[in-house]
Scaffold this active site. Sequence first.
Site: not given
Length: 419
Positions: A136, A160, A186, A276, A300
């Site tokens: 992540s 992100y 994402t 995503k 999520h």
Amino acid sequence: MVKRQLPKPLELMELMQFKKPDFDARRRRLNAALTIDDLRSIAKRRTPAAAFDYTDGAADGEVSLARARQAFEDVEFHPDILRPAERVDMSTEVLGGPSAMPFGIAPTGFTRLMQTEGETAGAGAAAAAGIPFTLSTLGTTTIEDVKATNPHGRNWFQLYVMRQREISYGLVERAAAAGFDTLMFTVDTPIAGARLRDTRNGFSIPPQLSIKTIANAIPRPWWWFDFLTTPKLEFASLSTTGGTVGELLNSAMDPTISYEDLDVIRSMWPGKLVVKGVQNVPDAVKLIDLGVDGIILSNHGGRQLDRAPVPFHLLPQVVREVGKDATVMIDTGIMNGADIVASVALGAKFTLIGRAYLYGLMAGGRQGVDRTIAILRSEIARTMALLGVSSLEELEPRHVTQLRRLMPVQADASVPSVR
């Protein structure tokens, strides 16, 4: 009348086969875990409430998460009889590379707060199992250290888009330089969801001591010992910390993220690009038309918009529209290998596990993640064999019925509009 006799000593010896004691407490408790829910129970006992609830919880009333799990529980399987499946092949190819099983490890933020081995345990277990591992943007292990842990396996990076675009661009460049083969863009986190458990627990990064947290820590000294005697948490993108998770996310994320950002990232990234957080059919179609390599149906884990669509319910519709042209994947609510089998049967090319991985991590570090994977592997193999299929390619929609408790209310055309 039953004929009785005195027991023979040799026969008694055969019956009295004592199990060899296992003095490794971690191995003993992990071997006793037969399901992911068993691992969750162990994790809850061993982890402070704030860290456990950050993993276990979801947004607002946690309706989305409950519905996602219920959707998998409401699956009805239709096995074929007299079709031996003596050897089950769980291997697959996804996004241009192999995976020994039809699932990988999903991206999770702040992972070393759950247990100090964090992403290193996840990447190492994924490497040993031959499945992909996803780091992540908010991970607590660097891109380069994950690559060092899993040098020959498949590493994916979840991105992100930050307010400071240069941070995101730098992460893309680092992941490409480290040889990560897939980027997970994402799109469902323009702002943080309402993680009410975190607020009630006073959960912050880094953890703050209070009378409540100290009282909760007393029966879990091993967690605090690990936390205080291992290197300071390092984040992939946050240069400063201090505050609740929601505050950190809102300060870092950009609610103006758009398709233009997707274009920029696509131009920078040399590998496979997946999006995503897709939650409806039109968005899925548009993304595939734009040329992304795959999409992940996800809300999520129920941690953003509560009462969002259930990805597993959405799966058949999306597969019908874009399945022939794209890699459709799914996460949210997967707690059993049968959930994975059902997803593949309905057209998913791949699945991702998040909480299931973290429950294993909290229950026993790297060994706990290995146990998570072993449990899911066994459940997948057993479900496939009982269905009478020897490979993932043999799974078809006819093997699964989705029993729905929630049906949309149809508008009544006879009722006049109030406008």
